[in-house]
Design a protein around this motif. Structure first.
Motif, PDB file in Angstrom:
ATOM      1  N   PHE A  62       0.824  -1.207   0.000  1.00 54.59           N
ATOM      2  CA  PHE A  62       0.000   0.000   0.000  1.00 54.59           C
ATOM      3  C   PHE A  62       0.863   1.264   0.000  1.00 54.59           C
ATOM      4  N   SER A  63       1.930   1.266   0.800  1.00 56.55           N
ATOM      5  CA  SER A  63       2.772   2.465   0.869  1.00 56.55           C
ATOM      6  C   SER A  63       3.525   2.679  -0.438  1.00 56.55           C
ATOM      7  N   SER A  64       3.932   1.587  -1.096  1.00 54.22           N
ATOM      8  CA  SER A  64       4.597   1.710  -2.404  1.00 54.22           C
ATOM      9  C   SER A  64       3.624   2.223  -3.459  1.00 54.22           C
ATOM     10  N   LEU A  81      -4.389   5.306  -0.210  1.00 51.97           N
ATOM     11  CA  LEU A  81      -3.491   4.152  -0.093  1.00 51.97           C
ATOM     12  C   LEU A  81      -2.589   4.280   1.129  1.00 51.97           C
ATOM     13  N   ALA A  82      -2.062   5.485   1.368  1.00 52.31           N
ATOM     14  CA  ALA A  82      -1.214   5.697   2.543  1.00 52.31           C
ATOM     15  C   ALA A  82      -2.013   5.505   3.827  1.00 52.31           C
ATOM     16  N   ARG A  83      -3.253   5.955   3.830  1.00 50.02           N
ATOM     17  CA  ARG A  83      -4.088   5.784   5.023  1.00 50.02           C
ATOM     18  C   ARG A  83      -4.411   4.315   5.262  1.00 50.02           C
ATOM     19  N   ALA A  89      -0.548  -0.559   9.785  1.00 44.99           N
ATOM     20  CA  ALA A  89       0.720  -0.411  10.510  1.00 44.99           C
ATOM     21  C   ALA A  89       0.511  -0.177  12.001  1.00 44.99           C
ATOM     22  N   MET A  90      -0.642   0.345  12.367  1.00 45.96           N
ATOM     23  CA  MET A  90      -0.906   0.621  13.781  1.00 45.96           C
ATOM     24  C   MET A  90      -0.726  -0.630  14.638  1.00 45.96           C
ATOM     25  N   GLY A  91      -1.119  -1.780  14.099  1.00 48.88           N
ATOM     26  CA  GLY A  91      -1.030  -3.009  14.872  1.00 48.88           C
ATOM     27  C   GLY A  91       0.348  -3.647  14.868  1.00 48.88           C
ATOM     28  N   ARG A 104       4.431   9.869   3.641  1.00 52.64           N
ATOM     29  CA  ARG A 104       3.787   9.659   2.345  1.00 52.64           C
ATOM     30  C   ARG A 104       2.385  10.260   2.323  1.00 52.64           C
ATOM     31  N   GLU A 105       1.716  10.247   3.460  1.00 51.03           N
ATOM     32  CA  GLU A 105       0.449  10.971   3.561  1.00 51.03           C
ATOM     33  C   GLU A 105       0.688  12.465   3.324  1.00 51.03           C
TER      34      GLU A 105
END
Length: 261
Positions: A62-64, A81-83, A89-91, A104-105
């Motif tokens: 997603f980050s890519s 996508l960044a969100r 990623a929070m977990g 990236r956001e």
């Protein structure tokens, strides 16, 4: 993978390795500026991550894809996508990973002309990177991330908002602090600095940095960096000063030579 016989645990590991390999292929095509193939491989990687319910691979893909969306002028999609990456990623408990995604956001928000929102996300990214030693270890692919990358992001934010003079100080800091082992990043940083300097009226210094970037390009080939090189060359062509003309000659000779090769 489809015809072999092995336990389910081994099968999952093989599928995950294939997904990671597909993501890496996507990144290489993205850096080569072959966006169609990048999209295809990232699609395969995302399918694997979804089927396996593997959040680490999902975050990476997603980050890519967020970077690619912004690169192709689709910042709203890049933000979503960044969100999506940030949510997963929070977990995972890694401040460094969350810092990369916050940056990236911010990039997507700056391209949407939301300077306030972008600034807030960058501040959060800086706060998170300072907490990098806390929580779980970051994935290996995040090793490039640090204050130099965030200085570059801040410089890009000012560039997108048209504040080229303000961008220069952050882009200088990014270049000065970037690890020399990352030749591609140093080339990209120096060319972005050259761009900002020329737009800020410091044409001679900008021309000098553009020429110096060729040293880094001897170490690595990158379609994205070549595109940036052509952009800076075009910008310098608009100026009649001797340093600008000499730089254009050197940069044009380099790109012609690479094209012939």
């Amino acid at each position: 993978m489809n015809t072999g016989s092995y336990p389910d645990t081994i099968g999952r590991q093989l599928q995950l390795l294939a997904g990671e390999a597909a993501e890496h292929c996507g990144w290489l095509y993205y850096d080569a500026d072959d966006q169609d193939n990048a999209r295809r491989y990232w699609g395969e990687a995302l399918t694997t991550a979804t089927v396996l319910r593997d959040p680490t691979l999902e975050v990476l893909v997603f980050s890519s894809m967020s970077l690619q969306a912004c690169h192709e002028g689709r910042p709203r999609e890049g933000l979503e996508l960044a969100r999506a990456a940030q949510e997963r990623a929070m977990g995972l408990g890694s401040p460094t990973l969350r810092s990369i995604i916050a940056a990236r956001e911010a990039r997507a928000l700056s391209l949407m002309n939301d300077g306030t929102g972008a600034g807030k996300r960058l501040s959060e990214a800086m706060h998170l990177v300072d907490r990098g030693s806390e929580g779980r270890p970051a994935p290996e692919w995040t090793a490039f991330h640090g204050h130099a990358e965030l200085d570059y992001s801040q410089g890009m934010l000012f560039t997108e908002l048209g504040h080229h003079g303000a961008a220069v100080q952050f882009l200088r800091a990014a270049l000065n602090h970037q690890d020399r082992t990352y030749g591609r990043n140093r080339a990209l940083y120096r060319l972005t600095l050259a761009n900002a300097l020329v737009r800020a009226g410091e044409v001679d210094e900008g021309a000098a940095h553009a020429v110096q970037s060729l040293e880094h390009l001897e170490e690595v080939e990158s379609g994205r960096v070549t595109r940036k090189l052509c952009e800076v060359t075009g910008l310098l062509r608009q100026h009649d000063a001797d340093p600008a003309r000499q730089a254009v000659e050197e940069l044009t000779e380099y790109t012609s030579m690479k094209g012939a090769a």
